[in-house]
Design an enzyme around this catalytic site. Structure first.
Site: not given
Ligand code: RB5
Length: 154
Positions: A8, A65, A67, A98, A133
């Site tokens: 963004d 973005c 965060t 994993h 996994h």
């Protein structure tokens, strides 16, 4: 290797830096994010990249973005996407080994460009370990597809 990259308005500079880095390593990059500082709502970039990843048109996706949270959450709403939102290279590597994460997200307001490059490297170069996994990733997919966990009586 072909990677979709989305961002963004909060992450244009970091997107460019990561994109240049990937290209310098011979990775083909599909830029689905914004290139300006005008408001650009992160779910749009997440959607564009997730669609390419889920369709197998690219090998994975990198999302950035402010965060990493919003863009990563949006990507995880797309069927078939396992997007790891993280700020450190160790988590990035384990998310592939994993969890078979097919996308990675981080925040331009949280980490610096060198950490971002390390995160992308660790995620891109790691291999899914399968075995137990794979059983857990299959359970994630079951929740995604059925909104239930019938295989575990839930
Ligand atoms: C945009 O201001 C900011 O909210 C966005 O980049 C991101 O951090 C959201 O999770």
């Amino acid at each position: 290797m072909k990677i979709a990259i989305g961002n963004d308005h909060a992450a244009v500079d970091m997107k460019n830096e990561v994109m240049d880095y990937l290209k310098s390593k011979g990775v083909e990059v599909v830029n689905v994010g914004t290139d300006t500082n005008e408001r650009f709502d992160y779910p749009v970039a997440a959607y564009r990249a997730a669609k390419l990843v889920a369709a197998g048109e690219v090998d994975g996706g990198v999302l950035i973005c402010g965060t990493g949270v919003g863009i990563g959450l949006a990507a995880n709403k797309y069927k078939g996407i396992r997007c790891c939102i993280c700020s450190d290279p160790y988590t990035a590597r384990l998310s592939k080994q994993h969890n078979n994460a097919n996308m990675i997200a981080f925040g331009a307001r949280v980490i610096g460009p060198e950490t971002a490059k390390m995160i992308v490297d660790e995620w891109m170069n790691a291999e899914f370990m399968g075995g137990r996994h794979a059983d857990r990733v299959a359970l994630i997919t079951e929740i995604e597809q059925t909104q239930a966990l019938a295989s575990r009586g839930e």
